[in-house]
Motif scaffolding. Structure first.
Motif, PDB file in Angstrom:
ATOM      1  N   SER A 231     -37.958 -23.023   6.947  1.00 14.09           N
ATOM      2  CA  SER A 231     -38.895 -21.949   6.603  1.00 14.09           C
ATOM      3  C   SER A 231     -40.330 -22.438   6.475  1.00 14.09           C
ATOM      4  CB  SER A 231     -38.463 -21.273   5.293  1.00 14.09           C
ATOM      5  OG  SER A 231     -38.617 -22.165   4.196  1.00 14.09           O
ATOM      6  N   THR A 232     -40.516 -23.749   6.313  1.00 16.38           N
ATOM      7  CA  THR A 232     -41.868 -24.303   6.197  1.00 16.38           C
ATOM      8  C   THR A 232     -42.272 -25.073   7.448  1.00 16.38           C
ATOM      9  OG1 THR A 232     -40.973 -26.271   5.088  1.00 16.38           O
ATOM     10  CG2 THR A 232     -41.746 -24.466   3.674  1.00 16.38           C
ATOM     11  N   ASN A 233     -41.484 -24.928   8.509  1.00 17.16           N
ATOM     12  CA  ASN A 233     -41.779 -25.591   9.791  1.00 17.16           C
ATOM     13  C   ASN A 233     -41.906 -27.105   9.629  1.00 17.16           C
ATOM     14  OD1 ASN A 233     -42.189 -25.506  12.587  1.00 17.16           O
ATOM     15  ND2 ASN A 233     -44.416 -25.462  12.364  1.00 17.16           N
ATOM     16  N   THR A 234     -41.008 -27.658   8.828  1.00 17.19           N
ATOM     17  CA  THR A 234     -41.003 -29.091   8.531  1.00 17.19           C
ATOM     18  C   THR A 234     -40.149 -29.838   9.545  1.00 17.19           C
ATOM     19  OG1 THR A 234     -41.347 -28.761   6.157  1.00 17.19           O
ATOM     20  CG2 THR A 234     -40.287 -30.821   6.822  1.00 17.19           C
ATOM     21  N   ARG A 235     -40.590 -31.030   9.902  1.00 18.61           N
ATOM     22  CA  ARG A 235     -39.780 -31.894  10.758  1.00 18.61           C
ATOM     23  C   ARG A 235     -38.646 -32.469   9.919  1.00 18.61           C
ATOM     24  NH1 ARG A 235     -42.699 -36.311  14.701  1.00 18.61           N
ATOM     25  NH2 ARG A 235     -41.148 -36.273  16.374  1.00 18.61           N
ATOM     26  N   TRP A 236     -37.388 -32.188  10.301  1.00 17.58           N
ATOM     27  CA  TRP A 236     -36.258 -32.608   9.470  1.00 17.58           C
ATOM     28  C   TRP A 236     -35.021 -32.808  10.321  1.00 17.58           C
ATOM     29  CZ3 TRP A 236     -31.701 -29.764   8.002  1.00 17.58           C
ATOM     30  CH2 TRP A 236     -31.593 -28.525   8.642  1.00 17.58           C
ATOM     31  N   ARG A 237     -34.037 -33.497   9.741  1.00 15.70           N
ATOM     32  CA  ARG A 237     -32.755 -33.700  10.400  1.00 15.70           C
ATOM     33  C   ARG A 237     -31.645 -33.724   9.355  1.00 15.70           C
ATOM     34  NH1 ARG A 237     -35.318 -32.850  14.189  1.00 15.70           N
ATOM     35  NH2 ARG A 237     -35.290 -33.782  16.287  1.00 15.70           N
TER      36      ARG A 237
END
Length: 313
Positions: free
Chosen positions: A284-290
């Motif tokens: 929802s915060t357009n964060t780079r994640w995995r």
């Protein structure tokens, strides 16, 4: 390297952190094909290019390190502090990665290969070695069972310090009574302790993710580039097969018997609630994640969010 971690018996790499394994990750990172870090404003979360020249804007000063240009010594700060300091300018400002590590009791769980806490330590160590190779400083802050901060340091010394802290905190956290700290509180604390960092990497299973964390995460991202690795066990990610599952919590052992699909699905959703919450926050915060399970190669996962390696030779 921390003396306590260096002299204790090494962990098994499954239920406890192995310092030898964390240090050995240096070789894996060293064999990786590294992509150049793009030139960017510090606020974007990327380190700026390390070009030298005249007429550049002064950025900050830091303690002198071997190899620094002696012509850039900050004599005024050196005189005041009694320690040699070097001036850094906008175009050669060092990148700095701060790792935010979740050490809650929920991390000490695992059914495949290793505990989530051990995988989290491997991810943090790998990120430290990647940062060191990229010429960044690296520091780490723990929240949850362990409340500790290791201030950023440069090069291999910084990465080794992170490895030593991870090994020590693993032992210390196991000996502590359960302690809870909402992710929002940890984000507020690290936002006040960035020490010039331009990147933050959160490593957590998400169970500490609370309602206020989203707003704190957005506030943090206004100042630094932020990414996340969500650590999850296999039972938290997929529907478990029918059967009897021996579990241990707070020193007590008990069996969970799962038969019907509804019962198995409810069990999986309960176990996976943390990773689902944190994954939703990141999306929802357009964060780079995995999402990272306990068997995933740490370099692959770290490279995906930090974007600084192109695989291994």
């Amino acid at each position: 390297m921390n003396a306590v971690a260096a002299h204790r018996p090494d962990g098994d790499g499954r239920s406890s952190v192995s310092l030898a394994e964390l240090i050995a990750l240096r070789a894996r990172v060293g064999r990786a094909r590294m992509a150049p870090t793009p030139s960017h404003a510090a606020r974007s979360g990327q380190q700026s290019s390390r070009l030298y020249g005249r007429g550049m804007d002064y950025a900050e000063s830091r303690v002198y390190q071997a190899g620094d240009d002696v012509r850039r010594l900050d004599w005024r700060l050196t005189a005041r502090s009694g320690k040699l300091h070097t001036k850094l300018f906008q175009e050669d400002r060092e990148g700095c990665l701060m790792i935010l590590l979740d050490t809650h009791a929920s991390m000490r769980f695992g059914t495949r290969r290793r505990f989530k806490s051990v995988q989290a330590a491997r991810l943090a160590a790998c990120a430290a070695w990647v940062a060191a190779r990229a010429g960044e400083r690296v520091g780490i802050m723990a929240f949850g069972q362990v409340d500790a901060l290791l201030r950023p340091r440069s090069g291999a010394r910084g990465a080794l310090a992170v490895c030593g802290a991870l090994a020590e905190w693993d032992v210390h956290g196991e000996q502590q009574p359960e302690r809870a700290e909402p992710l929002s509180d940890a984000l507020l604390r690290i936002s006040r302790l960035l020490h010039g960092a331009n990147r933050v990497l959160l490593i957590s299973d998400g169970f500490s993710c609370d309602a206020d964390a989203r707003q704190r995460w957005l506030a943090l991202r206004q100042h630094v580039g932020a990414s996340a690795l969500v650590v999850a066990d296999a039972l938290e990610q997929s529907l478990p097969p029918s059967g009897r599952y021996p579990l241990e919590h707070a020193g007590e052992r008990y069996d969970v018997v799962l038969h019907g699909e509804r019962q198995r699905r409810a069990f999986q959703q309960t176990l996976g609630a943390g990773s689902a919450r944190l994954g939703q926050l990141a999306q929802s915060t357009n964060t780079r994640w995995r999402n990272v399970d306990t068997q995933t190669d740490p370099l692959t996962a770290v490279s995906a969010v930090l974007g600084s390696a192109k695989g291994a030779r």
